[in-house]
Design an enzyme around this catalytic site. Structure first.
Site, PDB file in Angstrom:
ATOM      1  N   ASP A 107      38.802  65.572  32.000  1.00 51.82           N
ATOM      2  CA  ASP A 107      37.794  66.620  32.699  1.00 51.82           C
ATOM      3  C   ASP A 107      36.466  65.866  33.280  1.00 51.82           C
ATOM      4  O   ASP A 107      35.847  66.561  34.161  1.00 51.82           O
ATOM      5  CB  ASP A 107      37.273  67.551  31.579  1.00 51.82           C
ATOM      6  CG  ASP A 107      38.443  68.287  30.832  1.00 51.82           C
ATOM      7  OD1 ASP A 107      39.657  68.151  31.306  1.00 51.82           O
ATOM      8  OD2 ASP A 107      38.028  68.854  29.909  1.00 51.82           O
ATOM      9  N   ASP A 195      35.097  70.255  37.115  1.00 59.61           N
ATOM     10  CA  ASP A 195      35.628  69.494  36.167  1.00 59.61           C
ATOM     11  C   ASP A 195      36.677  68.491  36.939  1.00 59.61           C
ATOM     12  O   ASP A 195      37.436  69.243  37.845  1.00 59.61           O
ATOM     13  CB  ASP A 195      36.398  70.476  35.084  1.00 59.61           C
ATOM     14  CG  ASP A 195      35.198  70.734  34.012  1.00 59.61           C
ATOM     15  OD1 ASP A 195      34.091  70.646  34.161  1.00 59.61           O
ATOM     16  OD2 ASP A 195      35.873  71.224  32.873  1.00 59.61           O
ATOM     17  N   HIS A 244      41.019  74.116  34.656  1.00 63.16           N
ATOM     18  CA  HIS A 244      41.940  72.911  34.924  1.00 63.16           C
ATOM     19  C   HIS A 244      43.434  73.266  35.524  1.00 63.16           C
ATOM     20  O   HIS A 244      44.078  74.179  34.955  1.00 63.16           O
ATOM     21  CB  HIS A 244      42.048  72.383  33.652  1.00 63.16           C
ATOM     22  CG  HIS A 244      40.717  71.812  33.355  1.00 63.16           C
ATOM     23  ND1 HIS A 244      40.516  71.488  31.676  1.00 63.16           N
ATOM     24  CD2 HIS A 244      39.463  71.731  33.622  1.00 63.16           C
ATOM     25  CE1 HIS A 244      39.183  71.350  31.700  1.00 63.16           C
ATOM     26  NE2 HIS A 244      38.418  71.827  32.744  1.00 63.16           N
ATOM     27  N   ASP A 246      46.064  71.268  35.131  1.00 60.64           N
ATOM     28  CA  ASP A 246      47.035  70.451  34.638  1.00 60.64           C
ATOM     29  C   ASP A 246      47.875  71.189  33.618  1.00 60.64           C
ATOM     30  O   ASP A 246      48.651  70.605  32.963  1.00 60.64           O
ATOM     31  CB  ASP A 246      46.370  69.248  34.355  1.00 60.64           C
ATOM     32  CG  ASP A 246      45.414  69.220  33.518  1.00 60.64           C
ATOM     33  OD1 ASP A 246      44.907  70.427  32.927  1.00 60.64           O
ATOM     34  OD2 ASP A 246      44.890  68.036  32.882  1.00 60.64           O
ATOM     35  N   CYS A 350      45.653  65.768  29.764  1.00 57.78           N
ATOM     36  CA  CYS A 350      44.250  65.859  29.503  1.00 57.78           C
ATOM     37  C   CYS A 350      43.929  64.783  29.013  1.00 57.78           C
ATOM     38  O   CYS A 350      42.657  64.169  29.094  1.00 57.78           O
ATOM     39  CB  CYS A 350      43.974  67.128  28.613  1.00 57.78           C
ATOM     40  SG  CYS A 350      44.537  68.828  29.409  1.00 57.78           S
TER      41      CYS A 350
END
Ligand code: DAV
Length: 366
Positions: A107, A195, A244, A246, A350
């Site tokens: 992040d 982020d 995010h 991902d 992450c």
């Protein structure tokens, strides 16, 4: 002096990587940007403070599992230096009663070529998280004469950066989905906020999720900072908490992406992939109905994998359906027991940040 930092995408052969640490992790106090994922009926609501020590130790054990897998395969692993995250912080513009953690690194750090940039996060509790990575950044700077050590413009995070009362407890799931569809997110556009985990790197192209943690002004900022790249804003209308990219849209190798079936990329945004013969496959179902306790993320961390090279991927050990699918897609799957690290901010992708992958900047969408 050696070349230490180089990475243009998420699939080229991985040689060096940062893996986070759970030490001193906090559940941060509520602030304008961060009550988004705490379920209303959860014991986390209204509670903040140090996470229970046993969960921190177990989370660290999981990260050690990952470190071992990586080191056994010859990947160099670097670790951040945690701070005492329970300290109150202040700037001329805001005060916050604590910080959070140095998980997950994805992040905070964005690696593009020989540059690692610390992001412009919208959470006040993450404002000083980059400090945990500064010793590593200094080391790369000393050892790699081409390394570009960068900090994105720091957001001020005054009250003007947020829509207030955005996270009304009474808001239903349906209303959240309407907001996502309308691109109505908690941040305003007074400054760029983003982020790093919202940015998917694909050589000449950056696909950036517009959602709760990354705003439109950030897209404009990226395009001006990297004029030689193409910046694409992407949205995933089925996601009630778009944070995010991902666990939503994950490339496995050039030409192949898995997409969360609840968060499909809209038709008009698929065009660029289809025109270049990329395959977008629906990801397998997660093996779990619920995330682990005190976890902010969804069960879709199942698809949050770490690609080691275009034929090899690390997948969470209990995610049997995702493993099976990756196997059928021609990947060698390495299982890693990591689930108890999820509460600290995420899965395998992450929990890491790229330092070095072989390869160069290619144009995959000519
Ligand atoms: O599905 O909760 C988690 C992504 C964390 N980096 C989700 C997104």
């Amino acid at each position: 002096m050696a070349k230490i930092v180089n990475s243009w995408n998420d699939w080229d052969p991985l040689k060096r990587v940062i893996v986070g640490r759970c030490d001193n992790s906090m559940i941060p106090p509520e602030e304008p940007a961060t009550s988004e994922k705490v379920p209303v009926d959860s014991e986390m609501r209204g509670m903040w403070g140090l996470r229970p020590l046993a969960t921190v130790e177990r989370g660290n054990e999981c990260l050690e599992n990952l470190v071992k897998i990586l080191e056994d395969r010859g990947v160099v692993v670097d670790r951040p230096t945690p701070l005492q995250w329970n300290q109150a912080i202040g700037t001329p513009d805001f005060r916050n009663d604590s910080m959070m953690t140095c998980m997950p690194p994805r992040d905070i750090l964005l690696t593009i070529g020989n540059e690692i940039m610390a992001s412009a996060n919208s959470f006040r509790c993450r404002y000083f998280e980059y400090l945990a990575y500064w010793p590593l950044m200094k080391q790369y700077f000393d050892e790699d004469p081409e390394f570009k050590w960068t900090q994105a413009p720091r957001p001020r995070l005054t009250d003007a950066s947020y829509k207030h009362n955005y996270y009304d407890e009474k808001i239903t799931l349906e209303e959240r989905l309407v907001r996502t569809a309308n691109k109505d997110f908690v941040t305003t556009e007074v400054e760029p906020m983003w982020d790093a985990a919202d940015v998917m790197r694909m050589g000449k192209d950056l696909f950036i999720q517009h959602g709760l943690t990354t705003n439109r002004t950030a897209m404009d900022w990226f395009q001006r900072y990297y004029p030689e790249y193409r910046v694409h804003a992407v949205n995933f209308p089925g996601d009630p908490y778009p944070i995010h990219i991902d666990a939503t849209f994950v490339p496995l190798r050039p030409g192949l992406i898995i997409n969360n079936p609840h968060r499909k990329l809209p038709e008009e945004q698929r065009a660029i992939f289809e025109a270049n013969d990329w395959q977008i496959v629906e990801a397998a179902q997660p093996a779990h109905d619920e995330p682990p306790a005190l976890c902010y993320s969804s069960v879709w961390l199942s698809m949050n994998c770490l690609v080691l090279d275009p034929k090899t991927v690390i997948v969470e050990a209990s995610e049997v359906y995702q493993q099976e699918q990756m196997d059928k897609l021609g990947m060698n799957v390495i299982p890693c027991d990591l689930r108890d690290a999820y509460p600290f901010g995420g899965g395998l992708h992450c929990s890491t940040a790229d330092v070095y992958r072989e390869g160069e900047c290619l144009d995959y969408f000519p």
